[in-house]
Design a protein around this motif. Structure first.
Motif, PDB file in Angstrom:
ATOM      1  N   ARG A 117       0.821  -1.221   0.000  1.00 39.10           N
ATOM      2  CA  ARG A 117       0.000   0.000   0.000  1.00 39.10           C
ATOM      3  C   ARG A 117       0.855   1.272   0.000  1.00 39.10           C
ATOM      4  NH1 ARG A 117      -5.650  -1.526   2.508  1.00 39.10           N
ATOM      5  NH2 ARG A 117      -5.619  -3.691   1.877  1.00 39.10           N
ATOM      6  N   PRO A 118       1.622   1.489  -1.055  1.00 37.63           N
ATOM      7  CA  PRO A 118       2.553   2.621  -1.081  1.00 37.63           C
ATOM      8  C   PRO A 118       1.867   3.976  -0.993  1.00 37.63           C
ATOM      9  CG  PRO A 118       2.341   1.664  -3.262  1.00 37.63           C
ATOM     10  CD  PRO A 118       1.633   0.748  -2.310  1.00 37.63           C
ATOM     11  N   ASP A 119       0.644   4.082  -1.459  1.00 35.82           N
ATOM     12  CA  ASP A 119      -0.051   5.369  -1.412  1.00 35.82           C
ATOM     13  C   ASP A 119      -0.577   5.706  -0.021  1.00 35.82           C
ATOM     14  OD1 ASP A 119      -1.587   3.132  -1.919  1.00 35.82           O
ATOM     15  OD2 ASP A 119      -3.132   4.185  -3.016  1.00 35.82           O
ATOM     16  N   GLU A 120      -0.475   4.767   0.918  1.00 33.12           N
ATOM     17  CA  GLU A 120      -0.907   5.038   2.288  1.00 33.12           C
ATOM     18  C   GLU A 120       0.268   5.274   3.243  1.00 33.12           C
ATOM     19  OE1 GLU A 120      -3.434   1.806   3.499  1.00 33.12           O
ATOM     20  OE2 GLU A 120      -5.027   2.388   2.113  1.00 33.12           O
ATOM     21  N   LEU A 121       1.491   5.238   2.718  1.00 33.33           N
ATOM     22  CA  LEU A 121       2.661   5.454   3.571  1.00 33.33           C
ATOM     23  C   LEU A 121       2.743   6.913   4.002  1.00 33.33           C
ATOM     24  CD1 LEU A 121       5.363   3.339   1.730  1.00 33.33           C
ATOM     25  CD2 LEU A 121       4.204   2.781   3.859  1.00 33.33           C
ATOM     26  N   ASP A 122       3.191   7.107   5.212  1.00 31.95           N
ATOM     27  CA  ASP A 122       3.371   8.446   5.756  1.00 31.95           C
ATOM     28  C   ASP A 122       4.564   9.111   5.068  1.00 31.95           C
ATOM     29  OD1 ASP A 122       3.389  10.697   7.360  1.00 31.95           O
ATOM     30  OD2 ASP A 122       4.404   9.694   9.025  1.00 31.95           O
ATOM     31  N   PRO A 123       4.405  10.317   4.535  1.00 34.58           N
ATOM     32  CA  PRO A 123       5.520  11.002   3.865  1.00 34.58           C
ATOM     33  C   PRO A 123       6.754  11.162   4.765  1.00 34.58           C
ATOM     34  CG  PRO A 123       3.472  12.149   3.409  1.00 34.58           C
ATOM     35  CD  PRO A 123       3.170  11.080   4.425  1.00 34.58           C
ATOM     36  N   TYR A 125       7.787   9.021   6.895  1.00 39.76           N
ATOM     37  CA  TYR A 125       8.435   7.724   6.921  1.00 39.76           C
ATOM     38  C   TYR A 125       9.338   7.559   5.690  1.00 39.76           C
ATOM     39  CZ  TYR A 125       8.915   2.616   6.663  1.00 39.76           C
ATOM     40  OH  TYR A 125       9.410   1.364   6.553  1.00 39.76           O
ATOM     41  N   ILE A 126       8.915   8.087   4.555  1.00 43.22           N
ATOM     42  CA  ILE A 126       9.638   7.955   3.293  1.00 43.22           C
ATOM     43  C   ILE A 126      10.722   9.003   3.134  1.00 43.22           C
ATOM     44  CG2 ILE A 126       9.358   7.966   0.773  1.00 43.22           C
ATOM     45  CD1 ILE A 126       6.461   7.115   1.247  1.00 43.22           C
ATOM     46  N   LYS A 127      10.606  10.097   3.821  1.00 42.99           N
ATOM     47  CA  LYS A 127      11.500  11.247   3.650  1.00 42.99           C
ATOM     48  C   LYS A 127      12.992  10.877   3.618  1.00 42.99           C
ATOM     49  CE  LYS A 127      11.937  15.992   5.200  1.00 42.99           C
ATOM     50  NZ  LYS A 127      11.439  17.002   6.148  1.00 42.99           N
ATOM     51  N   PRO A 128      13.495  10.022   4.512  1.00 40.11           N
ATOM     52  CA  PRO A 128      14.928   9.686   4.455  1.00 40.11           C
ATOM     53  C   PRO A 128      15.342   8.996   3.167  1.00 40.11           C
ATOM     54  CG  PRO A 128      13.986   9.009   6.550  1.00 40.11           C
ATOM     55  CD  PRO A 128      12.845   9.448   5.695  1.00 40.11           C
ATOM     56  N   GLU A 129      14.405   8.329   2.521  1.00 37.21           N
ATOM     57  CA  GLU A 129      14.743   7.615   1.290  1.00 37.21           C
ATOM     58  C   GLU A 129      15.029   8.592   0.189  1.00 37.21           C
ATOM     59  OE1 GLU A 129      15.288   4.379   1.088  1.00 37.21           O
ATOM     60  OE2 GLU A 129      14.769   4.176   3.180  1.00 37.21           O
TER      61      GLU A 129
END
Length: 129
Positions: A117-123, A125-129
């Motif tokens: 569910r990539p569209d439900e990930l918290d931004p 959480y993804i920011k370091p990537e």
């Protein structure tokens, strides 16, 4: 012998500090998103589909509709938003119009999206990537 050890031992790039010329070569590092394309940007326009390609797109859309989540599922709107005619065309082009390969690739993408569910990930959480 471990491939990574071999690469590490043969590579001097990791032991060198980054040079000042690398920022000159690629420009300054920016973390600001580009929200509009440059004025000189011209997107690639794909040629119109022939009858055989249209038939393959319709066949793949029909198959994908058969494996879609039920409308009552909480994730259905996200999946419906991903599976469009343009998505199917993109996958067909990626597989050089080979129906079976495109079908496998798109089905695997849909199943992956259901699991992660990539569209439900918290931004954040993804920011370091």
């Amino acid at each position: 012998m471990n491939v990574f050890n071999r690469l590490k031992s043969n590579s001097n790039a990791s032991s060198k500090p980054p040079s000042a010329s690398s920022t000159e070569e690629f420009g300054p590092v920016s973390h600001e998103p580009k929200l509009t394309p440059p004025a000189h940007f011209n997107p690639a326009i794909h040629p119109p589909l022939d009858d055989e390609q249209k038939a393959k797109v319709a066949k793949l859309l029909q198959y994908i509709e058969s494996i879609m989540l039920p409308e009552t599922d909480k994730y259905y709107p996200s999946e419906r938003g991903f599976v469009t005619e343009n998505t199917v065309k993109r996958y067909m082009r990626a597989r050089k119009w080979d129906y079976e390969h495109a079908k496998t690739m798109l089905e695997n993408s849909i199943l992956w999206r259901r699991d992660y569910r990539p569209d439900e990930l918290d931004p954040e959480y993804i920011k370091p990537e």
